[in-house]
Design an enzyme around this catalytic site. Sequence first.
Site, PDB file in Angstrom:
ATOM      1  N   LYS A 103      -8.112  -1.158   6.452  1.00 50.24           N
ATOM      2  CA  LYS A 103      -8.377  -1.709   5.115  1.00 50.24           C
ATOM      3  C   LYS A 103      -7.421  -2.860   4.801  1.00 50.24           C
ATOM      4  O   LYS A 103      -7.808  -3.874   4.235  1.00 50.24           O
ATOM      5  CB  LYS A 103      -8.249  -0.608   4.053  1.00 50.24           C
ATOM      6  CG  LYS A 103      -9.445   0.339   4.080  1.00 50.24           C
ATOM      7  CD  LYS A 103      -9.316   1.463   3.086  1.00 50.24           C
ATOM      8  CE  LYS A 103      -8.297   2.488   3.510  1.00 50.24           C
ATOM      9  NZ  LYS A 103      -8.363   3.762   2.858  1.00 50.24           N
ATOM     10  N   ARG A 128     -13.630  13.398   6.601  1.00 50.03           N
ATOM     11  CA  ARG A 128     -12.320  14.028   6.841  1.00 50.03           C
ATOM     12  C   ARG A 128     -11.890  14.863   5.642  1.00 50.03           C
ATOM     13  O   ARG A 128     -11.297  15.937   5.790  1.00 50.03           O
ATOM     14  CB  ARG A 128     -11.262  12.947   7.127  1.00 50.03           C
ATOM     15  CG  ARG A 128     -11.424  12.293   8.500  1.00 50.03           C
ATOM     16  CD  ARG A 128     -10.621  11.009   8.584  1.00 50.03           C
ATOM     17  NE  ARG A 128      -9.219  11.225   8.322  1.00 50.03           N
ATOM     18  CZ  ARG A 128      -8.384  10.316   7.802  1.00 50.03           C
ATOM     19  NH1 ARG A 128      -8.828   9.107   7.488  1.00 50.03           N
ATOM     20  NH2 ARG A 128      -7.129  10.599   7.603  1.00 50.03           N
ATOM     21  N   ASP A 182     -14.520   3.391   7.472  1.00 47.23           N
ATOM     22  CA  ASP A 182     -13.496   4.196   6.791  1.00 47.23           C
ATOM     23  C   ASP A 182     -14.106   4.978   5.633  1.00 47.23           C
ATOM     24  O   ASP A 182     -13.756   6.134   5.413  1.00 47.23           O
ATOM     25  CB  ASP A 182     -12.349   3.324   6.288  1.00 47.23           C
ATOM     26  CG  ASP A 182     -11.280   4.189   5.623  1.00 47.23           C
ATOM     27  OD1 ASP A 182     -10.732   5.069   6.322  1.00 47.23           O
ATOM     28  OD2 ASP A 182     -11.037   4.043   4.415  1.00 47.23           O
ATOM     29  N   SER A 209      -7.055   4.329   9.182  1.00 46.13           N
ATOM     30  CA  SER A 209      -7.734   4.209   7.886  1.00 46.13           C
ATOM     31  C   SER A 209      -7.007   3.199   6.996  1.00 46.13           C
ATOM     32  O   SER A 209      -7.610   2.269   6.454  1.00 46.13           O
ATOM     33  CB  SER A 209      -7.769   5.601   7.228  1.00 46.13           C
ATOM     34  OG  SER A 209      -8.025   5.518   5.860  1.00 46.13           O
ATOM     35  N   HIS A 216       0.847  -1.195   0.000  1.00 43.27           N
ATOM     36  CA  HIS A 216       0.000   0.000   0.000  1.00 43.27           C
ATOM     37  C   HIS A 216       0.881   1.242   0.000  1.00 43.27           C
ATOM     38  O   HIS A 216       1.879   1.301   0.717  1.00 43.27           O
ATOM     39  CB  HIS A 216      -0.879   0.003   1.258  1.00 43.27           C
ATOM     40  CG  HIS A 216      -1.821   1.162   1.322  1.00 43.27           C
ATOM     41  ND1 HIS A 216      -3.071   1.129   0.745  1.00 43.27           N
ATOM     42  CD2 HIS A 216      -1.681   2.391   1.871  1.00 43.27           C
ATOM     43  CE1 HIS A 216      -3.671   2.291   0.932  1.00 43.27           C
ATOM     44  NE2 HIS A 216      -2.847   3.079   1.624  1.00 43.27           N
TER      45      HIS A 216
HETATM   46  N1  URA Z   1      -4.885   6.866   2.530  1.00 41.25           N
HETATM   47  C1  URA Z   1      -5.872   6.229   3.198  1.00 41.25           C
HETATM   48  O1  URA Z   1      -6.299   5.136   2.825  1.00 41.25           O
HETATM   49  N2  URA Z   1      -6.370   6.818   4.307  1.00 41.25           N
HETATM   50  C2  URA Z   1      -5.934   8.008   4.760  1.00 41.25           C
HETATM   51  O2  URA Z   1      -6.427   8.483   5.770  1.00 41.25           O
HETATM   52  C3  URA Z   1      -4.916   8.673   4.043  1.00 41.25           C
HETATM   53  C4  URA Z   1      -4.397   8.067   2.929  1.00 41.25           C
END
Ligand code: URA
Length: 425
Positions: free
Chosen positions: A187, A168, A161, A183, A82
């Site tokens: 995931k 946000r 999220d 966040s 990621h």
């Molecule tokens: N990427 C994400 O998945 N979440 C965030 O809060 C910031 C970047």
Amino acid sequence: MRAVDLIQKKREGEELSTEEIKWLIESYVAGTVPDYQMSAFAMAVYFKGMTMRETRDLTMTMVGTGEQIDLSAIAGIKTDKHSTGGVGDKVTLILAPLVASFGVPVAKMSGRGLGHTGGTLDKLEAIKGFQVERNQEDFIKQVQEIGVSVIGQSDKLVKADKMLYALRDVTATVDIIPLIASSVMSKKIAAGADRILLDVTVGDGAFMKTIDDAVKLSETMVALGNEVSRKTIAVITDMSQPLGQAIGNRLEVLEALQIMQGQGRTDVTHFICELAQIMLRLAGVECSLDVIHEHLVSGETLKKFEAMVSAQGGNLEDLYRPSAAKVITEIRAEAEGYIEALPALEFGLFAMRLGAGRAVKSDNLDYETGIVFEKKIGDSVQVGELVAKVYSEEVLETKLLTEFQKNVKIGRTQVTPKEIIRIIS
Ligand code: URA
């Protein structure tokens, strides 16, 4: 419990209990805590932060607000990767098939781009016919059969999220470590991989503007992953200039193909080999950079990429057609010297305005537009030499051209660009 009391507690800088965090998030997802109270809570966290314990509770509560993917039907150690976001970041397009070419399965869910940052799903959708929406059964079957699949995140994963991130995004509470860490990691944990490589970008084109903040975010996410037995490593990588040569969806796919054909710039090719080495090591496979490089440029990786594109309905012929952008503008150096800076944020925003990115979530993309840099930081230039090509739908206004030129900083001394800055494990 009352949301107002929890907002006040956080506003005063106090630590919330596990039960309080769980109640707040679950009530928000259930719709009994409204957006305005959750916004106030996010702002309180923005100013007062969260302890590691609170961040872990937030993350695990978020994981529980949706499905969790079970990848156990796929043999071997499943790896995921990621990035916290960047400009010109086409790494997943290459890294996923490269790692899979060593027999290490890659089952990856990716996201879309917003603002100056791009998203892997958008890049894949620049390939005609490529399907990013797959059901879990097909996703798992594809990884079992060819070792790699990159799809969009299921709507059923981490509902909290989705709701919280949208909030946000419009309340100036994105760039705060506990909220980013929870966040991202909620995931990743829900997506089911056994091992996770995190690419934490730092620089003006990234969420983290300083190395100190990037280290803090990395340490938090690595701890969150390791605590739930998902071995996690973070690399802090430079995002002060765009990654590689291209920004823009189709242009980035073309650059990825060039890299997989051994025609990429040495710096980005080497960078991807380094990431692959770390990801392979996470899966228990030790390999030299030379062997990985050979896999990358010999056609092995390209074969895997093509198998993935074909399995997901993409048209391989279409990858090799010429650009359909109406106008290609050449940008030439106005001075002699070395490229000193190519600010990622500015060029990411420039590409977004050409249609390669979204200013707001609902914007449509133009897959053909973007920028290809012929020169990067540290390269020497002569007056009049080609620095970049801009692909657009309309002739660029003088104002835009001037802005582009202003952002190509040329100096007298050679600067050495940095890529992987630090590894946190
Ligand atoms: N990427 C994400 O998945 N979440 C965030 O809060 C910031 C970047």
